[in-house]
Design a protein around this motif. Structure first.
Motif, PDB file in Angstrom:
ATOM      1  N   ARG A  74      41.216  -8.673  -8.064  1.00 55.87           N
ATOM      2  CA  ARG A  74      42.053  -7.475  -8.019  1.00 55.87           C
ATOM      3  C   ARG A  74      41.508  -6.446  -7.029  1.00 55.87           C
ATOM      4  NH1 ARG A  74      46.076  -5.265 -11.384  1.00 55.87           N
ATOM      5  NH2 ARG A  74      46.356  -7.447 -11.888  1.00 55.87           N
ATOM      6  N   ALA A  77      42.341  -7.485  -3.569  1.00 61.88           N
ATOM      7  CA  ALA A  77      43.757  -7.217  -3.283  1.00 61.88           C
ATOM      8  C   ALA A  77      43.961  -5.738  -2.955  1.00 61.88           C
ATOM      9  CB  ALA A  77      44.624  -7.618  -4.466  1.00 61.88           C
ATOM     10  N   HIS A  78      43.302  -4.860  -3.706  1.00 62.58           N
ATOM     11  CA  HIS A  78      43.422  -3.427  -3.421  1.00 62.58           C
ATOM     12  C   HIS A  78      42.815  -3.096  -2.053  1.00 62.58           C
ATOM     13  CE1 HIS A  78      45.120  -2.188  -7.194  1.00 62.58           C
ATOM     14  NE2 HIS A  78      44.089  -2.588  -7.910  1.00 62.58           N
ATOM     15  N   ARG A  81      44.793  -4.230   0.902  1.00 63.59           N
ATOM     16  CA  ARG A  81      46.132  -3.624   0.877  1.00 63.59           C
ATOM     17  C   ARG A  81      47.224  -4.689   0.919  1.00 63.59           C
ATOM     18  NH1 ARG A  81      44.952   1.226   5.104  1.00 63.59           N
ATOM     19  NH2 ARG A  81      43.242   2.165   3.933  1.00 63.59           N
ATOM     20  N   ALA A  82      46.991  -5.783   0.184  1.00 63.51           N
ATOM     21  CA  ALA A  82      47.921  -6.909   0.180  1.00 63.51           C
ATOM     22  C   ALA A  82      49.214  -6.586  -0.561  1.00 63.51           C
ATOM     23  CB  ALA A  82      47.252  -8.125  -0.460  1.00 63.51           C
ATOM     24  N   THR A  83      49.130  -5.720  -1.559  1.00 65.36           N
ATOM     25  CA  THR A  83      50.299  -5.412  -2.370  1.00 65.36           C
ATOM     26  C   THR A  83      50.758  -3.984  -2.096  1.00 65.36           C
ATOM     27  OG1 THR A  83      49.395  -6.846  -4.067  1.00 65.36           O
ATOM     28  CG2 THR A  83      51.195  -5.393  -4.723  1.00 65.36           C
ATOM     29  N   GLU A  88      47.955   1.219  -2.158  1.00 62.52           N
ATOM     30  CA  GLU A  88      48.051   1.086  -0.705  1.00 62.52           C
ATOM     31  C   GLU A  88      48.410   2.431  -0.073  1.00 62.52           C
ATOM     32  OE1 GLU A  88      50.648  -1.115   2.741  1.00 62.52           O
ATOM     33  OE2 GLU A  88      51.531  -0.618   0.819  1.00 62.52           O
TER      34      GLU A  88
END
Length: 143
Positions: A74, A77-78, A81-83, A88
């Protein structure tokens, strides 16, 4: 590995042998192959951990509270900035607080409790564990 029985693989003739039997300790018998033989081993349920965490941006002005079962994934991912979303948009990448929970229900309950708090109470919570607001991801061996 606790071996319970052997049966040559060539005697199975393509049939699937269901060997799952309930046990008192929560484990079950699982069919596996070992050197050409069909055998069973006792599998234990894997205890999954859940985490409630708080992230902030480089200026320490924004707080983001989240819950996950894989904190390392997680955080990556943060940070990548994948999501698209809040983290983001506001560059929340620095782990400043986290708490381990034995079940998803307790972690989600705690996340909702923290999200309902006013900012000052969250700052007090962070100050107890991490008064200098340094990034904890390296200290706990996640990244």
């Amino acid at each position: 590995m606790r071996t319970l029985s052997f049966q040559p693989a060539n005697q199975r003739q393509g049939r699937h042998v269901a060997l799952r039997a309930p046990r008192n300790d929560g484990g079950s018998l699982v069919p596996i192959r070992f050197r050409g033989f069909l055998t069973t081993q006792v599998s234990r349920p894997v205890a999954k951990e859940f985490f409630v965490y708080i992230l902030t941006n480089p200026g320490n002005r924004v707080l983001y509270t989240g819950v996950t079962s894989d904190l390392g994934r997680r955080l990556q991912a943060h940070q990548s900035r994948a999501t698209p979303g809040f983290t983001e948009r506001y560059h929340c990448q620095k782990l400043i607080w986290c708490e381990r929970h034995p079940s998803a229900e307790s972690a989600i309950t705690r996340e909702k409790q923290i999200k309902s708090w006013r900012r000052q109470r969250k700052l007090d919570l962070i100050g107890e564990l991490n008064p200098t607001w340094k990034d904890l991801s390296a200290d706990i061996g996640i990244l």
